[in-house]
Design an enzyme around this catalytic site. Structure first.
Site, PDB file in Angstrom:
ATOM      1  N   ASP A 102     -65.223  13.176  58.050  1.00 36.74           N
ATOM      2  CA  ASP A 102     -66.385  14.064  57.992  1.00 36.74           C
ATOM      3  C   ASP A 102     -67.602  13.233  57.627  1.00 36.74           C
ATOM      4  O   ASP A 102     -67.512  12.329  56.790  1.00 36.74           O
ATOM      5  CB  ASP A 102     -66.179  15.174  56.956  1.00 36.74           C
ATOM      6  N   MET A 147     -76.916   8.747  59.306  1.00 34.59           N
ATOM      7  CA  MET A 147     -75.690   9.206  58.666  1.00 34.59           C
ATOM      8  C   MET A 147     -75.823   8.869  57.183  1.00 34.59           C
ATOM      9  O   MET A 147     -76.006   7.708  56.820  1.00 34.59           O
ATOM     10  CB  MET A 147     -74.468   8.509  59.271  1.00 34.59           C
ATOM     11  N   HIS A 159     -69.477  20.643  52.033  1.00 42.74           N
ATOM     12  CA  HIS A 159     -70.447  19.740  52.672  1.00 42.74           C
ATOM     13  C   HIS A 159     -70.603  18.433  51.893  1.00 42.74           C
ATOM     14  O   HIS A 159     -71.604  17.737  52.028  1.00 42.74           O
ATOM     15  CB  HIS A 159     -71.808  20.422  52.896  1.00 42.74           C
ATOM     16  N   ASP A 202     -64.656  17.595  52.405  1.00 43.58           N
ATOM     17  CA  ASP A 202     -64.432  18.252  53.692  1.00 43.58           C
ATOM     18  C   ASP A 202     -63.427  17.493  54.546  1.00 43.58           C
ATOM     19  O   ASP A 202     -62.676  18.099  55.317  1.00 43.58           O
ATOM     20  CB  ASP A 202     -65.763  18.425  54.432  1.00 43.58           C
TER      21      ASP A 202
END
Length: 203
Positions: free
Chosen positions: A15, A28, A174, A179
């Site tokens: 994730d 990212m 999140h 996750d």
């Protein structure tokens, strides 16, 4: 004729959290991964997804961001600019980790849905390390896996419509590692699920 033996797949739930819709213009900001299990000719063997994990927060690579996307993760870009790992270092460490945990197997990135996370992960791997331990197509989309097993159109699939016993009991926070672990449990449940039973006879 000799039977060619195929190496097992090591399924790694991944994730990522990002501050925009595509890599390059946007960044990212965190990467989480958890070993979900091994798949071979005999089937899928689930692993404890908390045993082998990886997590890094990364320095942003541009000044651009979408406030709504950034708000999803709650990560602080200013803090990451000071404290986040350099992408080259983080992705090199991730590659080393993948190779270590997948020794003797072929690593497969697994996501729900995989498309967004794979797009960022693969772009970052190629951009900052020049290679991907997953190759160019070593990913599995759990959403597609469920759609095929359930006999549903892909766009009809959402976690909220899945049988509850397939879902992890963990919250979707999140936070990339949280996750990834949650999705590893979903993958194990999906792999073991034979699909819905036959519809009841209306007659």
């Amino acid at each position: 004729m000799a039977v060619r033996r195929t190496r097992p797949s090591l399924c790694i739930s991944v994730d990522i959290e990002a501050d925009g819709p595509i890599p390059g213009p946007y960044s990212m900001l965190s990467l989480g991964a958890a070993v979900a299990g091994t798949q071979d000719a005999e089937g899928f063997t689930a692993a404890d997804p908390t045993r082998h994990t990886f997590y890094r927060e990364l320095r942003p690579i541009s000044t651009e961001f979408v406030p709504e996307a950034l708000a999803v993760s709650g990560l602080d870009r200013e803090r990451l600019g000071r404290e986040g790992a350099e992408p080259v270092a983080a992705l090199t460490e991730f590659t080393d980790w993948v190779r270590e945990v997948s020794a003797g197997a072929q690593p497969v990135m697994c996501g729900y849905p995989a498309a967004f996370d794979w797009m960022f992960l693969y772009w970052y791997l190629i951009r900052f390390t020049g290679a991907s331990p997953f190759g160019h197509s070593g990913c599995l989309d759990m959403k597609t896996l469920y759609a095929v097993k359930a006999g549903l159109p892909l766009r009809a699939v959402a976690k909220g419509t899945m049988p509850r016993h397939l879902l992890s009991r963990r919250r979707h926070t999140h936070h990339a590692l949280d996750d990834a672990v949650e999705q590893a449990e979903l993958l194990a449940n999906l792999m073991a699920w034979p699909g819905p039973g036959p519809a009841p006879d209306a007659g």
